[in-house]
Design a protein around this motif. Structure first.
Motif, PDB file in Angstrom:
ATOM      1  N   VAL A  98      17.325 -35.130 -11.938  1.00 26.82           N
ATOM      2  CA  VAL A  98      16.704 -34.695 -13.192  1.00 26.82           C
ATOM      3  C   VAL A  98      16.807 -33.181 -13.364  1.00 26.82           C
ATOM      4  O   VAL A  98      17.042 -32.691 -14.462  1.00 26.82           O
ATOM      5  N   THR A  99      16.640 -32.435 -12.270  1.00 25.57           N
ATOM      6  CA  THR A  99      16.683 -30.977 -12.370  1.00 25.57           C
ATOM      7  C   THR A  99      18.091 -30.417 -12.267  1.00 25.57           C
ATOM      8  O   THR A  99      18.280 -29.206 -12.409  1.00 25.57           O
ATOM      9  N   HIS A 100      19.101 -31.281 -12.012  1.00 25.61           N
ATOM     10  CA  HIS A 100      20.498 -30.853 -11.882  1.00 25.61           C
ATOM     11  C   HIS A 100      20.654 -29.746 -10.851  1.00 25.61           C
ATOM     12  O   HIS A 100      21.375 -28.776 -11.053  1.00 25.61           O
ATOM     13  N   THR A 101      19.955 -29.897  -9.715  1.00 25.90           N
ATOM     14  CA  THR A 101      20.024 -28.916  -8.645  1.00 25.90           C
ATOM     15  C   THR A 101      21.162 -29.266  -7.703  1.00 25.90           C
ATOM     16  O   THR A 101      21.346 -30.422  -7.336  1.00 25.90           O
ATOM     17  N   SER A 102      21.913 -28.262  -7.303  1.00 29.78           N
ATOM     18  CA  SER A 102      23.025 -28.472  -6.378  1.00 29.78           C
ATOM     19  C   SER A 102      22.502 -28.442  -4.944  1.00 29.78           C
ATOM     20  O   SER A 102      21.743 -27.554  -4.565  1.00 29.78           O
ATOM     21  N   MET A 103      22.915 -29.425  -4.140  1.00 26.65           N
ATOM     22  CA  MET A 103      22.499 -29.454  -2.739  1.00 26.65           C
ATOM     23  C   MET A 103      23.322 -28.496  -1.889  1.00 26.65           C
ATOM     24  O   MET A 103      23.111 -28.395  -0.689  1.00 26.65           O
ATOM     25  N   ASP A 104      24.261 -27.784  -2.500  1.00 24.37           N
ATOM     26  CA  ASP A 104      25.055 -26.800  -1.769  1.00 24.37           C
ATOM     27  C   ASP A 104      24.276 -25.511  -1.539  1.00 24.37           C
ATOM     28  O   ASP A 104      24.712 -24.662  -0.771  1.00 24.37           O
ATOM     29  N   THR A 105      23.147 -25.360  -2.199  1.00 25.36           N
ATOM     30  CA  THR A 105      22.363 -24.141  -2.079  1.00 25.36           C
ATOM     31  C   THR A 105      21.087 -24.408  -1.293  1.00 25.36           C
ATOM     32  O   THR A 105      20.669 -25.548  -1.118  1.00 25.36           O
ATOM     33  N   LEU A 106      20.466 -23.349  -0.837  1.00 22.01           N
ATOM     34  CA  LEU A 106      19.206 -23.473  -0.115  1.00 22.01           C
ATOM     35  C   LEU A 106      18.112 -24.006  -1.035  1.00 22.01           C
ATOM     36  O   LEU A 106      17.216 -24.729  -0.588  1.00 22.01           O
ATOM     37  N   LEU A 107      18.191 -23.698  -2.316  1.00 18.55           N
ATOM     38  CA  LEU A 107      17.210 -24.204  -3.276  1.00 18.55           C
ATOM     39  C   LEU A 107      17.233 -25.730  -3.339  1.00 18.55           C
ATOM     40  O   LEU A 107      16.185 -26.375  -3.368  1.00 18.55           O
ATOM     41  N   GLY A 108      18.405 -26.326  -3.320  1.00 22.69           N
ATOM     42  CA  GLY A 108      18.512 -27.785  -3.376  1.00 22.69           C
ATOM     43  C   GLY A 108      17.928 -28.446  -2.145  1.00 22.69           C
ATOM     44  O   GLY A 108      17.214 -29.444  -2.237  1.00 22.69           O
ATOM     45  N   VAL A 109      18.214 -27.890  -0.980  1.00 21.79           N
ATOM     46  CA  VAL A 109      17.678 -28.450   0.262  1.00 21.79           C
ATOM     47  C   VAL A 109      16.162 -28.304   0.292  1.00 21.79           C
ATOM     48  O   VAL A 109      15.436 -29.237   0.654  1.00 21.79           O
ATOM     49  N   THR A 110      15.674 -27.133  -0.114  1.00 25.71           N
ATOM     50  CA  THR A 110      14.229 -26.908  -0.145  1.00 25.71           C
ATOM     51  C   THR A 110      13.550 -27.837  -1.139  1.00 25.71           C
ATOM     52  O   THR A 110      12.482 -28.373  -0.856  1.00 25.71           O
ATOM     53  N   LEU A 111      14.174 -28.053  -2.278  1.00 27.87           N
ATOM     54  CA  LEU A 111      13.617 -28.957  -3.281  1.00 27.87           C
ATOM     55  C   LEU A 111      13.518 -30.382  -2.745  1.00 27.87           C
ATOM     56  O   LEU A 111      12.496 -31.049  -2.912  1.00 27.87           O
ATOM     57  N   ALA A 112      14.555 -30.850  -2.071  1.00 27.90           N
ATOM     58  CA  ALA A 112      14.527 -32.204  -1.513  1.00 27.90           C
ATOM     59  C   ALA A 112      13.489 -32.328  -0.405  1.00 27.90           C
ATOM     60  O   ALA A 112      12.752 -33.319  -0.337  1.00 27.90           O
ATOM     61  N   LEU A 113      13.385 -31.318   0.467  1.00 29.63           N
ATOM     62  CA  LEU A 113      12.368 -31.339   1.523  1.00 29.63           C
ATOM     63  C   LEU A 113      10.959 -31.337   0.942  1.00 29.63           C
ATOM     64  O   LEU A 113      10.099 -32.117   1.350  1.00 29.63           O
ATOM     65  N   ALA A 114      10.716 -30.455  -0.021  1.00 30.52           N
ATOM     66  CA  ALA A 114       9.390 -30.354  -0.618  1.00 30.52           C
ATOM     67  C   ALA A 114       9.021 -31.619  -1.389  1.00 30.52           C
ATOM     68  O   ALA A 114       7.868 -32.071  -1.335  1.00 30.52           O
ATOM     69  N   THR A 115       9.975 -32.186  -2.088  1.00 28.31           N
ATOM     70  CA  THR A 115       9.706 -33.428  -2.820  1.00 28.31           C
ATOM     71  C   THR A 115       9.341 -34.548  -1.860  1.00 28.31           C
ATOM     72  O   THR A 115       8.411 -35.313  -2.099  1.00 28.31           O
ATOM     73  N   GLY A 116      10.059 -34.636  -0.753  1.00 21.73           N
ATOM     74  CA  GLY A 116       9.734 -35.639   0.255  1.00 21.73           C
ATOM     75  C   GLY A 116       8.345 -35.438   0.828  1.00 21.73           C
ATOM     76  O   GLY A 116       7.590 -36.390   1.020  1.00 21.73           O
ATOM     77  N   LYS A 117       7.981 -34.190   1.096  1.00 21.25           N
ATOM     78  CA  LYS A 117       6.657 -33.904   1.663  1.00 21.25           C
ATOM     79  C   LYS A 117       5.550 -34.238   0.678  1.00 21.25           C
ATOM     80  O   LYS A 117       4.550 -34.866   1.036  1.00 21.25           O
ATOM     81  N   VAL A 118       5.700 -33.815  -0.559  1.00 19.56           N
ATOM     82  CA  VAL A 118       4.670 -34.096  -1.569  1.00 19.56           C
ATOM     83  C   VAL A 118       4.513 -35.597  -1.779  1.00 19.56           C
ATOM     84  O   VAL A 118       3.396 -36.112  -1.855  1.00 19.56           O
ATOM     85  N   THR A 119       5.614 -36.314  -1.828  1.00 20.75           N
ATOM     86  CA  THR A 119       5.550 -37.764  -1.988  1.00 20.75           C
ATOM     87  C   THR A 119       4.863 -38.409  -0.789  1.00 20.75           C
ATOM     88  O   THR A 119       4.024 -39.306  -0.947  1.00 20.75           O
ATOM     89  N   GLY A 120       5.178 -37.949   0.413  1.00 19.53           N
ATOM     90  CA  GLY A 120       4.534 -38.479   1.614  1.00 19.53           C
ATOM     91  C   GLY A 120       3.035 -38.225   1.625  1.00 19.53           C
ATOM     92  O   GLY A 120       2.252 -39.089   2.035  1.00 19.53           O
ATOM     93  N   VAL A 121       2.623 -37.046   1.174  1.00 16.22           N
ATOM     94  CA  VAL A 121       1.190 -36.729   1.116  1.00 16.22           C
ATOM     95  C   VAL A 121       0.484 -37.611   0.094  1.00 16.22           C
ATOM     96  O   VAL A 121      -0.626 -38.108   0.341  1.00 16.22           O
ATOM     97  N   ILE A 122       1.105 -37.843  -1.043  1.00 16.26           N
ATOM     98  CA  ILE A 122       0.501 -38.707  -2.067  1.00 16.26           C
ATOM     99  C   ILE A 122       0.368 -40.134  -1.547  1.00 16.26           C
ATOM    100  O   ILE A 122      -0.678 -40.769  -1.714  1.00 16.26           O
ATOM    101  N   ILE A 123       1.395 -40.644  -0.883  1.00 12.03           N
ATOM    102  CA  ILE A 123       1.313 -41.996  -0.326  1.00 12.03           C
ATOM    103  C   ILE A 123       0.247 -42.061   0.764  1.00 12.03           C
ATOM    104  O   ILE A 123      -0.514 -43.020   0.848  1.00 12.03           O
TER     105      ILE A 123
END
Length: 87
Positions: free
Chosen positions: A53-78
């Protein structure tokens, strides 16, 4: 193939976050084993959706950080939802 990498990074973000302490499970047992698997799958899927949805490239540190943070937030909500279902 790139979305598989996002899925794995999101799953990894659900189970690990920089700076967290690892504690022993509570007496009487911790969460059931299937809850971690379920949370990992959901976190991976949500990470893929957010990166798409955000069209973030995983080639950058921003993409990796976004995926890590999204996983963490989702895990905390669950985890919070699972905690609310307990007595």
């Amino acid at each position: 193939m790139p979305m598989l990498i996002v899925f794995i990074v999101g799953w990894f973000g659900q189970t690990w976050w920089p700076g967290i302490e690892v504690d022993a499970p509570r007496p009487g047992g911790g969460d059931p084993w299937w809850l971690r698997v379920l949370a990992g799958v959901v976190a991976g899927v949500v990470a893929v959706v957010v990166v798409q949805v955000t069209h973030t490239s995983m080639d950058t540190l921003l993409g990796v950080t976004l995926a890590l943070a999204t996983g963490k937030v989702t895990g905390v909500i669950i985890g919070a939802l699972a905690g609310m279902t307990r007595k």
